[in-house]
Scaffold this motif. Structure first.
Motif, mmCIF file in Angstrom:
data_model
loop_
_atom_site.group_PDB
_atom_site.id
_atom_site.type_symbol
_atom_site.label_atom_id
_atom_site.label_comp_id
_atom_site.label_asym_id
_atom_site.label_seq_id
_atom_site.Cartn_x
_atom_site.Cartn_y
_atom_site.Cartn_z
ATOM 1 N N SER A 44 -10.262 -1.597 4.808
ATOM 2 C CA SER A 44 -9.627 -2.575 5.694
ATOM 3 C C SER A 44 -9.417 -3.883 4.955
ATOM 4 C CB SER A 44 -10.494 -2.852 6.924
ATOM 5 O OG SER A 44 -10.781 -1.677 7.630
ATOM 6 N N ALA A 45 -8.308 -4.527 5.275
ATOM 7 C CA ALA A 45 -8.123 -5.904 4.817
ATOM 8 C C ALA A 45 -9.109 -6.779 5.579
ATOM 9 C CB ALA A 45 -6.689 -6.358 5.077
ATOM 10 N N VAL B 293 0.835 -1.204 0.000
ATOM 11 C CA VAL B 293 0.000 0.000 0.000
ATOM 12 C C VAL B 293 0.872 1.256 0.000
ATOM 13 C CG1 VAL B 293 -1.665 1.353 1.336
ATOM 14 C CG2 VAL B 293 -1.969 -1.116 1.098
ATOM 15 N N GLU B 294 1.892 1.284 0.890
ATOM 16 C CA GLU B 294 2.720 2.480 1.016
ATOM 17 C C GLU B 294 3.623 2.709 -0.194
ATOM 18 O OE1 GLU B 294 4.741 2.111 4.742
ATOM 19 O OE2 GLU B 294 2.965 2.705 5.914
ATOM 20 N N CYS B 295 4.004 1.622 -0.864
ATOM 21 C CA CYS B 295 4.877 1.744 -2.036
ATOM 22 C C CYS B 295 4.092 1.989 -3.326
ATOM 23 C CB CYS B 295 5.741 0.495 -2.187
ATOM 24 S SG CYS B 295 6.919 0.270 -0.841
ATOM 25 N N ASP C 254 -8.277 -4.117 -0.666
ATOM 26 C CA ASP C 254 -8.015 -5.037 -1.784
ATOM 27 C C ASP C 254 -7.499 -6.384 -1.296
ATOM 28 O OD1 ASP C 254 -8.741 -3.293 -3.828
ATOM 29 O OD2 ASP C 254 -6.758 -2.345 -3.858
ATOM 30 N N PHE C 255 -7.164 -6.513 -0.010
ATOM 31 C CA PHE C 255 -6.467 -7.694 0.483
ATOM 32 C C PHE C 255 -7.389 -8.570 1.351
ATOM 33 C CE2 PHE C 255 -3.227 -4.527 -0.268
ATOM 34 C CZ PHE C 255 -2.249 -5.239 -0.963
ATOM 35 N N ALA C 256 -7.310 -9.873 1.134
ATOM 36 C CA ALA C 256 -8.026 -10.843 1.978
ATOM 37 C C ALA C 256 -7.036 -11.908 2.444
ATOM 38 C CB ALA C 256 -9.169 -11.487 1.211
ATOM 39 N N VAL C 257 -7.139 -12.271 3.710
ATOM 40 C CA VAL C 257 -6.326 -13.346 4.280
ATOM 41 C C VAL C 257 -7.256 -14.523 4.516
ATOM 42 C CG1 VAL C 257 -4.728 -14.014 6.105
ATOM 43 C CG2 VAL C 257 -4.926 -11.594 5.430
ATOM 44 N N ARG D 265 -4.425 0.735 -11.077
ATOM 45 C CA ARG D 265 -4.548 1.700 -9.994
ATOM 46 C C ARG D 265 -3.737 1.200 -8.815
ATOM 47 N NH1 ARG D 265 -7.322 -0.625 -6.035
ATOM 48 N NH2 ARG D 265 -9.014 -2.092 -6.486
ATOM 49 N N LYS D 266 -3.491 2.101 -7.855
ATOM 50 C CA LYS D 266 -2.743 1.714 -6.663
ATOM 51 C C LYS D 266 -3.637 0.906 -5.719
ATOM 52 C CE LYS D 266 0.393 5.669 -6.794
ATOM 53 N NZ LYS D 266 0.883 6.887 -6.076
#
Length: 951
Positions: A532-533, A338-340, A358-361, A352-353
């Motif tokens: 949120s992830a 995310v930060e990069c 966008d993240f799922a565990v 897109r950034k």
């Protein structure tokens, strides 16, 4: 005969869109009105989403408002909702009360019928010969009957009961259920009653007149009973599904129903274009799917875009660190991406950034890891939603807490007491509670807990639930007891439940449960309400998609240990196309069905893995963990990754296009801010259980067992490694490990025989041996027989046999010595008129007077505990060495009291990590005869690691 059309569709191939189009086409072509179409799904959430999709499609296709309003009120429901509608509409034919309620526990409804049958008709017991059925196993056999009764009902005209008497009992249960109007139904009974209802000719004709078309989504999650219901609702049926995604066998789904439906259908239509996954990732997933399913057909992909698949292996120092290290890696990787400004393209849109949502565990089970992920993600300032809709409130360690809250709010309801008391912590048999009067149930609750409940009733709806729970925790130390009985994963669940109670700010149990369940509703697509992830189980993620997925827990064991061997086993045999039910006394067939069931579980794990790897749209991380070679555990149950053939998949990594990364945890205190593209640095400073805070060990020793005391006396280092640090046993030689394991199973098997066999019923010894050998999967029955006969043929037994007035096995006790509570279990207690004999059995290969002396603290505690209860009788404590049939008698001495008190003081003085280290260092200077923990003490590298963890 119904006209059946089947849509088969791999993951991401537009099943929901196809159903919506089909529904609107039926209306536009004037084949049916909305009220004449039934659309079935398997979750409330899926039903809502499908209805919204159909309405949206209706608006796009220009349907009028009246038609759209009819769609809004049409039968787009879960299967249970639709069946309950039919039962209430045709209640007289269904023989149910029109206002029937749903009860979650099948035993609550069915066991009273089984008990009535075996009580009112005692001839049944005569039909089950003594070598096959034991009165003391009665309730457990009943439990198996109740379970298999409902399981077999799901296999219409396919259930084969291989034992006449079991079949007779099933018939009786069916008659009892059919001869009265029921006010309470389980979900299983709802389906069974609906099938029976639709078998009534006039009802069947009426239903098929009202409904012209039936559409079933996720058909692979059906069973044969449900299929029979479907084919009695409408003449025209559309089944939509994918056998590769059948992952609900534990809820009664049978994937073979899909194959049989295809054999008898009119047409099969394949949906082969994927609308979810970017083509470059999709092609890699296709290659893995071909390994999992040899007949798999690769898909075409709508969106031609990049996608990555990366395998990450984390090499850990200790098994206790695995979950936390995986969480650290995932949190760090998400934050860095995310930060990069890492860029992705999804759905054919420009790059897109990425953002956190966008993240799922994904993991097979999240209850045992949620607390850790919550803490780690908070530490790294990564927002995380936890989707634990499935299962948290049903976990064995959470149910007593819900029962405790139930008792507070509803003191007159027995259900709360059942949930609170019927578990390993309180050790109250649930059948005892089930059949006793509500007014007497309170007697089973510990007095301090009962007083606490009475006091807290005054605070109910005044204090928040979380405040009451924390006070209960402080008073009763519930999480400590959970850790002791159920392990670390269960302890983490309790901590998570406490956190949720605090977050919910609830004042009632209903509010709390609603809050917990609502968390599962927060994820409706790949993005949550907040940025949120999400941590979510694979089962809950089915039907969802996420831009980037982390699949964790591949190293997690897939074994499941039953507290007691099942008395009946049932499984669908694909070779005979029958669901076969076998009692444990039919040994060969029982073993065959058991093996079929295990193979089916393995196949389901492959399907679960497939569901997980098909959730991502642009990127997939497969996270596996291992231990350093020096301390890697040998043997044991296979992991999730091993069961699905992960090693074979990785062997073809280059051909598939899988990137690889190895992250090794090093002994360093460097900051974790370094990028994870390098070797990760570990910040975990200790493998001590998370429940023990630094320098606070007092609660650990509030309860001690004789084993604690004997082990400390034998070697303080071993005590520290085993009970405080919780380190596992490792042996240098596999053969040594196997011998120890066999010895342990032999001991368990022999103790089970001795538990089952009373002196008044020695004639049942053969059948008891057969049962114990079967329960523990111990092959050498001859050795078991020799050892138990050495006891029953001994002079001791001959002398007391006709004098015993009461006999107790596996007797638990609590004994207070000063401020210390000691608990234990005595193998056998024989009560005579004026004396009591306490026997502890040993199956050791070698036992002599020197070995006997090490057990003196245990026998002293046994003697003192029984003297408190039976002060007027003489107490005799002994160890019986079964190998030689020799009895070693204990003689009480005042020195033994001083010795035990001295050991207790030393244990209670362990309060810091420094204290533990000093104990270990002092022990290293002594002459050591070796023990199961010598692997740590005699290896300089291991000792260095232990010192580092404790400094």
């Amino acid at each position: 005969m119904s006209n059946i059309i089947i849509y088969t569709a791999s993951a991401g191939c537009g099943k929901t869109e196809s159903i919506a189009n089909l529904y609107i086409d039926l209306i536009n072509s004037q084949k049916a009105l909305p009220s004449e179409i039934v659309c079935i799904t398997y979750t409330e959430k899926a039903a809502r989403e499908l209805k919204n999709r159909i309405i949206s499609k209706a608006k796009q296709r220009g349907l009028d408002l009246i038609t759209i309003s009819k769609i809004q009120n049409s039968h787009i429901k879960t299967i249970h909702s639709f069946c309950m509608y039919l039962l209430r509409f045709y209640w007289a034919w269904a023989k149910v009360d029109t206002n029937f309620k749903i009860v979650p526990e099948q035993n609550r409804l069915i066991l009273k019928f089984v008990d009535h049958y075996l009580s009112v008709y005692p001839a049944t017991l005569g039909k089950l010969s003594h070598e096959r059925f034991f009165i003391e196993e009665y309730f457990h056999f009943v439990e198996s009957i109740a379970q298999e009764y409902f399981s077999s009902a799901k296999y219409v005209e396919k259930a084969c009961h291989l034992e006449d008497e079991v079949f007779h009992i099933f018939d009786y249960l069916s008659d009892r259920l059919n001869n009265q109007f029921l006010k309470e139904l389980t979900y299983d009974l709802v389906l069974q009653r609906t099938f029976e209802l639709l078998s009534v000719p006039e009802v069947n004709r009426d239903v098929k007149t009202r409904f012209k078309f039936l559409i079933v989504d996720e058909f692979q999650d059906s069973n044969f009973l449900q299929k029979s219901i479907f084919e009695n609702i409408a003449e025209n049926i559309y089944y939509v599904g994918d056998k590769k995604q059948s992952i609900y066998r534990f809820q009664g789904a049978e994937p073979e129903v899909f194959d049989e439906a295809i054999e008898n259908c009119s047409q099969v239509l394949e949906l082969c274009e994927n609308f979810r996954t970017n083509s470059e990732l999709g092609k890699k997933i296709d290659k893995i799917a071909t390994i999992l399913f040899p007949n798999y057909k690769p898909l075409s992909y709508k969106y031609q875009a990049d996608g990555f698949l990366k395998f990450v292996e984390i090499v850990n120092k200790a098994r206790e660190e695995i979950i936390q290290n995986e969480a650290i890696y995932v949190a760090k990787k998400i934050k860095n991406m995310v930060e990069c400004g890492f860029e992705i393209s999804i759905g054919g849109k420009p790059k897109r950034k990425v953002k956190y949502s966008d993240f799922a565990v994904l993991s097979r089970k999240i209850q045992n890891i949620a607390h850790i992920y919550k803490k780690v993600f908070e530490d790294y300032d990564v927002p995380l939603d936890i989707n634990f809709k499935r299962g948290l409130l049903e976990q064995k360690e959470i149910v007593p807490l819900l029962g405790f809250l139930d008792i507070l709010q509803y003191p007159d309801k027995k259900s709360g007491y059942l949930r609170f008391l019927a578990n390993d912590i309180f050790k109250v048999d649930r059948f005892t509670l089930l059949f006793c009067e509500t007014s007497t149930v309170e007697y089973y609750i510990p007095e301090d807990v009962l007083k606490f409940i009475a006091k807290q009733r005054e605070n109910l709806f005044v204090k928040k639930i979380s405040e009451i729970l924390y006070e209960f925790e402080d008073m009763f130390e519930y999480s400590y007891k959970v850790y002791k009985f159920f392990g670390k994963g269960a302890y983490e669940n309790v901590r998570l439940f406490y956190d949720l109670a605090e977050e919910s700010k609830s004042f009632s149990i209903e509010e709390l449960c609603s809050f917990v369940n609502y968390q599962g509703e927060k994820v409706s697509s790949f993005s949550s309400f907040d940025d949120s992830a999400v941590l979510i189980s694979i089962h809950s993620a089915k039907g969802l998609s996420f831009p980037i997925v982390f699949l964790v827990g591949l190293c997690e064991s897939t074994s499941y240990f039953y507290g007691r061997s099942l008395k009946l086993r049932g499984s669908y045999d694909t070779s005979t196309r029958e669901y076969r039910i076998v009692p444990f006394w039919m040994e060969k067939e029982y073993t065959r069905i058991k093996n079929i069931s295990k193979q089916q579980e393995k196949e389901e794990l492959k399907r679960l893995f497939y569901v997980a790897i098909t959730r991502p749209m642009a990127g997939l991380f497969l996270i596996n963990s291992s231990l350093r070679e020096a301390i890697k555990k040998r043997g044991g149950a296979k992991s999730f990754g091993e069961e699905v053939g992960l090693n074979y998949i990785l062997a073809k990594a280059e051909e598939i296009g899988i990137e690889k990364e190895v992250v090794e945890i090093k002994d360093t205190e460097e900051d974790l801010s370094n990028d994870f593209t390098c070797k990760q640095k570990n910040t975990i400073s200790s493998t001590l259980p998370l429940m023990i805070l630094p320098d606070e060990f007092e609660n650990r020793f509030k309860f001690l067992s004789p084993s604690h005391i004997m082990d400390f006396k034998r070697c303080p280092a071993m005590f520290s490694l085993k009970y405080i640090m919780g380190l596992p046993v490792f042996d240098e030689l596999n053969s040594k490990e196997e011998i120890q394991q066999n010895a342990k199973v032999l001991g368990t098997t022999v103790h089970r025989v001795l538990e089952l066999t009373s002196l008044r019923n020695i004639q049942s010894l053969d059948s008891n041996i057969a049962l114990a050998v079967l329960e523990n999967d111990f092959e050498n029955e001859k050795v078991v027989r020799e050892l138990v006969l050495n006891f029953f043929g001994s002079n001791f037994v001959k002398e007391i046999k006709d004098k015993v007035i009461k006999e107790e096995s596996e007797l638990p006790f609590y004994f207070k010595l000063g401020n210390q509570i000691i608990y234990g279990i005595i193998d056998k207690v024989y009560h005579l008129e004026d004396k009591i004999f306490l026997i502890d059995f040993k199956t050791n290969l070698h036992f002599d007077d020197a070995k006997f002396r090490s057990y003196i603290p245990q026998l002293f505690i046994y003697t003192m505990a029984m003297k408190e209860r039976f002060s007027s009788k003489r107490i005799f404590s002994s160890i019986f060495w079964l190998r030689e049939g020799k009895k070693f008698d204990y003689e009480q001495n005042d020195e033994h009291l001083e010795d035990v008190i001295d050991v207790i003081k030393k244990i209670r003085n362990i309060k810091t990590r420094k204290d533990i280290l000093e104990l270990i260092e002092e022990s290293l200077d002594r002459n050591c005869n070796g023990c199961e923990y010598e692997f740590y003490c005699k290896d300089e590298q291991n000792i260095k690691l232990i010192r580092k963890k404790l400094e």
